[in-house]
Scaffold this motif. Structure first.
Motif, PDB file in Angstrom:
ATOM      1  N   GLU A  37       0.827  -1.205   0.000  1.00 47.79           N
ATOM      2  CA  GLU A  37       0.000   0.000   0.000  1.00 47.79           C
ATOM      3  C   GLU A  37       0.863   1.258   0.000  1.00 47.79           C
ATOM      4  N   ALA A  38       1.955   1.222   0.751  1.00 46.12           N
ATOM      5  CA  ALA A  38       2.847   2.382   0.798  1.00 46.12           C
ATOM      6  C   ALA A  38       3.499   2.631  -0.560  1.00 46.12           C
ATOM      7  N   VAL A  39       3.883   1.571  -1.242  1.00 51.14           N
ATOM      8  CA  VAL A  39       4.467   1.715  -2.581  1.00 51.14           C
ATOM      9  C   VAL A  39       3.450   2.333  -3.531  1.00 51.14           C
TER      10      VAL A  39
ATOM     11  N   ALA B  68       3.432  -3.627 -10.586  1.00 50.87           N
ATOM     12  CA  ALA B  68       3.851  -5.025 -10.472  1.00 50.87           C
ATOM     13  C   ALA B  68       4.555  -5.276  -9.145  1.00 50.87           C
ATOM     14  N   ALA B  69       5.328  -4.286  -8.673  1.00 52.91           N
ATOM     15  CA  ALA B  69       6.007  -4.416  -7.389  1.00 52.91           C
ATOM     16  C   ALA B  69       5.011  -4.591  -6.258  1.00 52.91           C
ATOM     17  N   ALA B  70       3.973  -3.758  -6.249  1.00 51.86           N
ATOM     18  CA  ALA B  70       2.954  -3.868  -5.198  1.00 51.86           C
ATOM     19  C   ALA B  70       2.248  -5.218  -5.262  1.00 51.86           C
ATOM     20  N   ALA B  71       1.947  -5.679  -6.473  1.00 50.76           N
ATOM     21  CA  ALA B  71       1.292  -6.980  -6.624  1.00 50.76           C
ATOM     22  C   ALA B  71       2.187  -8.105  -6.119  1.00 50.76           C
ATOM     23  N   THR B  72       3.493  -7.984  -6.371  1.00 49.33           N
ATOM     24  CA  THR B  72       4.428  -9.010  -5.917  1.00 49.33           C
ATOM     25  C   THR B  72       4.524  -9.042  -4.395  1.00 49.33           C
ATOM     26  N   LEU B  73       4.556  -7.871  -3.769  1.00 50.42           N
ATOM     27  CA  LEU B  73       4.567  -7.830  -2.303  1.00 50.42           C
ATOM     28  C   LEU B  73       3.324  -8.508  -1.737  1.00 50.42           C
ATOM     29  N   ARG B  74       2.185  -8.268  -2.355  1.00 45.06           N
ATOM     30  CA  ARG B  74       0.949  -8.916  -1.892  1.00 45.06           C
ATOM     31  C   ARG B  74       1.006 -10.429  -2.126  1.00 45.06           C
ATOM     32  N   GLN B  75       1.604 -10.823  -3.243  1.00 46.22           N
ATOM     33  CA  GLN B  75       1.721 -12.254  -3.531  1.00 46.22           C
ATOM     34  C   GLN B  75       2.508 -12.964  -2.432  1.00 46.22           C
ATOM     35  N   TYR B  76       3.646 -12.379  -2.048  1.00 50.53           N
ATOM     36  CA  TYR B  76       4.448 -13.022  -1.012  1.00 50.53           C
ATOM     37  C   TYR B  76       3.817 -12.883   0.364  1.00 50.53           C
ATOM     38  N   ALA B  77       3.019 -11.826   0.570  1.00 43.38           N
ATOM     39  CA  ALA B  77       2.275 -11.708   1.833  1.00 43.38           C
ATOM     40  C   ALA B  77       1.320 -12.886   2.002  1.00 43.38           C
ATOM     41  N   GLU B  78       0.767 -13.374   0.886  1.00 44.67           N
ATOM     42  CA  GLU B  78      -0.153 -14.500   0.935  1.00 44.67           C
ATOM     43  C   GLU B  78       0.580 -15.836   0.953  1.00 44.67           C
ATOM     44  N   LEU B  79       1.676 -15.926   0.201  1.00 44.54           N
ATOM     45  CA  LEU B  79       2.394 -17.194   0.112  1.00 44.54           C
ATOM     46  C   LEU B  79       3.206 -17.503   1.375  1.00 44.54           C
ATOM     47  N   GLY B  80       3.723 -16.472   2.021  1.00 45.00           N
ATOM     48  CA  GLY B  80       4.596 -16.687   3.167  1.00 45.00           C
ATOM     49  C   GLY B  80       3.993 -17.554   4.256  1.00 45.00           C
ATOM     50  N   PRO B  81       2.782 -17.259   4.732  1.00 47.18           N
ATOM     51  CA  PRO B  81       2.190 -18.085   5.785  1.00 47.18           C
ATOM     52  C   PRO B  81       1.891 -19.519   5.342  1.00 47.18           C
ATOM     53  N   LEU B  82       1.874 -19.767   4.029  1.00 49.64           N
ATOM     54  CA  LEU B  82       1.613 -21.114   3.518  1.00 49.64           C
ATOM     55  C   LEU B  82       2.885 -21.917   3.307  1.00 49.64           C
TER      56      LEU B  82
ATOM     57  N   GLU C  12      13.049   4.696   2.069  1.00 45.44           N
ATOM     58  CA  GLU C  12      12.308   5.583   2.978  1.00 45.44           C
ATOM     59  C   GLU C  12      10.827   5.219   3.045  1.00 45.44           C
ATOM     60  N   ILE C  13      10.319   4.624   1.972  1.00 42.77           N
ATOM     61  CA  ILE C  13       8.926   4.181   1.951  1.00 42.77           C
ATOM     62  C   ILE C  13       8.750   2.866   2.699  1.00 42.77           C
ATOM     63  N   LEU C  14       9.644   1.918   2.461  1.00 42.10           N
ATOM     64  CA  LEU C  14       9.488   0.576   3.013  1.00 42.10           C
ATOM     65  C   LEU C  14      10.024   0.437   4.436  1.00 42.10           C
ATOM     66  N   GLY C  15      11.157   1.061   4.702  1.00 42.74           N
ATOM     67  CA  GLY C  15      11.813   0.857   5.993  1.00 42.74           C
ATOM     68  C   GLY C  15      10.914   1.073   7.198  1.00 42.74           C
TER      69      GLY C  15
END
Length: 461
Positions: free
Chosen positions: A65-67, A95-109, A177-180
């Motif tokens: 969301e920040a990106v 695409a970067a934001a979509a990828t972050l969301r993808q790993y947010a979902e895949l990580g717990p699995l 500065e956005i992500l940190g």
């Protein structure tokens, strides 16, 4: 090793590749600052690795969301530092934001496995983070590539030290500065600098895993450092991707595919088409169409500049050497006058297998073409070389497509489309193009190591 010298006096001055105007100057991290960054990341490891995967994923979603909130600012800096048009840069940022969301979902699995052992015993495997991940990302799609590596490393419990390319340090700094601030202190840190800073990070014994997307030479240096430190290495490096145009295809369609593959982002894509083998049956029509498409790009000035004049010198040198060696210039091939780092869409005919433009990575808008007498000849030529990133075959023949998929020694084979693919696709490059999975769910495996547990039934006594 020169990387152990203190680079504190090194500053990076960036020029806008469109007109040569100064974008700004960014100071490199000093040796002390690099060590402090590693120390901070190591200190944050224990707490971060114990954080629930779902909580880590929730923070990645917040990072996405920040990106998105800063998409335009990131895109403008991308334009000013690398010349990539704002609309294209915003596509990479989406695409970067979509990828972050993808790993947010895949990580717990991401999980281990139950193993079959002795009756009454419990055997299973656990995926554990390496610790500190040093991530080296390129300038040609800087936000999207960084997001993939950062997302996969963080969601699996590693802390991250991100060194963006020295060709876009302002953009890298803004992304940091956005992500940190989204993550706890020490979990996500940006380290700015050139090759000296990269050497310091790669050779640091506090690093557990290194991921590098960039040149083959840099990737090789990183791998050599990892031999000493023991860090796990993931690399996606240079390529010399071939396009094979078979008999029976529509020459106009094939030329449109070749133009897209060779000229998109001014040829500055890891999987750009960098050498073309066209069947003699369709060669004349194909070359005429391809030259016309390049000419239209040049006449309308639709091509963005190369990232800087240093890269332009490399591209021009390959083209000039090919022409001197007998290649025929059908379009482009001349450095234009004026400021900036512009280079035209270029089509070369009558190329030979030993020309540098057919052997070494160009990373510019150049389409060198060699005519072949048969599909077998083209397939054999496409299979040569020290790189093994991707290949494309354009063919109406199912058997030829199947043979290309089976015989080309690359990580990705594309049939009848130079770009595209499923979003979760992940391939392993071959040869000098790197090693390890760079994308998709398998990247989570690259950022973790497996521990096997055997739990016996007996209590002793």
């Amino acid at each position: 090793m020169s990387g152990w010298e203190d680079p504190s006096s090194t500053a990076m001055t960036i020029l806008d590749p469109r007109d040569g105007a100064v974008v700004g100057t960014v100071e490199s991290a000093s040796r002390t600052e690099v060590h402090e960054a590693v120390r901070g990341a190591r200190a944050a490891c224990e707490t971060w690795r114990r954080t629930a995967p779902a909580e880590r994923g929730a923070l990645l979603t917040r990072a996405a969301e920040a990106v998105e909130e800063h998409s335009h600012d990131l895109a403008v800096l991308n334009l000013r530092e690398t010349g990539r048009p704002v609309e294209e840069a915003e596509g990479g940022i989406a695409a970067a934001a979509a990828t972050l969301r993808q790993y947010a979902e895949l990580g717990p699995l991401h999980r281990g496995h139950r193993l079959l052992g002795d009756y009454g015993a419990v055997d299973y495997s656990i995926a554990e983070p390496y610790g500190v991940a040093a991530l080296f990302t390129p300038w040609n799609d800087p936000v999207a590539v960084a997001a993939g590596l950062i997302g996969a490393a963080l969601v699996t419990g590693n802390t991250v030290l991100h060194k963006p390319s020295e060709r876009c340090p302002h953009l890298g700094r803004l992304l940091g500065e956005i992500l940190g601030p989204v993550f706890p202190e020490g979990v996500m840190t940006t380290v700015l600098g050139g090759p000296e800073v990269g050497e310091l990070l790669a050779a640091h014994r506090g690093i557990g895993v290194v991921a590098h997307v960039g040149s083959t030479a840099s990737g090789r240096d990183i791998s050599q450092s990892a031999v000493v430190t023991g860090a796990h290495v993931i690399r996606e490096n240079g390529g010399k991707d071939p396009l094979l145009v078979d008999a029976g295809v529509d020459p106009s369609w094939a030329a449109s595919q070749a133009a897209l593959g060779a000229f998109a982002n001014s040829g500055q894509i890891c999987t750009s088409v960098e050498r073309i083998y066209v069947h003699r049956e369709v060669a004349d029509a194909f070359l005429s169409e391809l030259a016309a498409r390049a000419r239209q790009l040049n006449q309308t000035r639709a091509m963005a500049p190369l990232v800087d004049r240093r890269l332009r010198r490399t591209v021009a040198a390959q083209v000039d050497a090919a022409i001197q060696g007998g290649a025929r210039r059908l379009e482009g091939g001349r450095v234009p006058p004026g400021p900036g780092a512009h280079y035209p869409a270029t089509v070369l005919a009558d190329c030979t297998p030993t020309m540098e433009v057919m052997v070494e990575e160009t990373f510019g808008p150049v389409a060198p073409v060699m005519v072949v007498d048969s599909f077998d000849d083209g397939l054999a030529a496409a299979a040569t070389g020290r790189y093994g990133l991707a290949s494309t075959v354009l063919t109406p023949d199912l058997t030829h497509a199947q043979r290309a998929a089976a015989e080309l020694p690359v990580g990705t084979v594309k049939v009848n489309a130079v770009f595209g693919g499923a979003p979760g696709g992940s391939a392993q490059p071959r040869g000098d193009s790197g090693s390890g999975f760079g994308y998709g769910p398998e990247l989570l495996d690259e950022f973790t190591r497996v521990k096997v547990v055997h739990w016996a039934e007996g209590m002793g006594g």
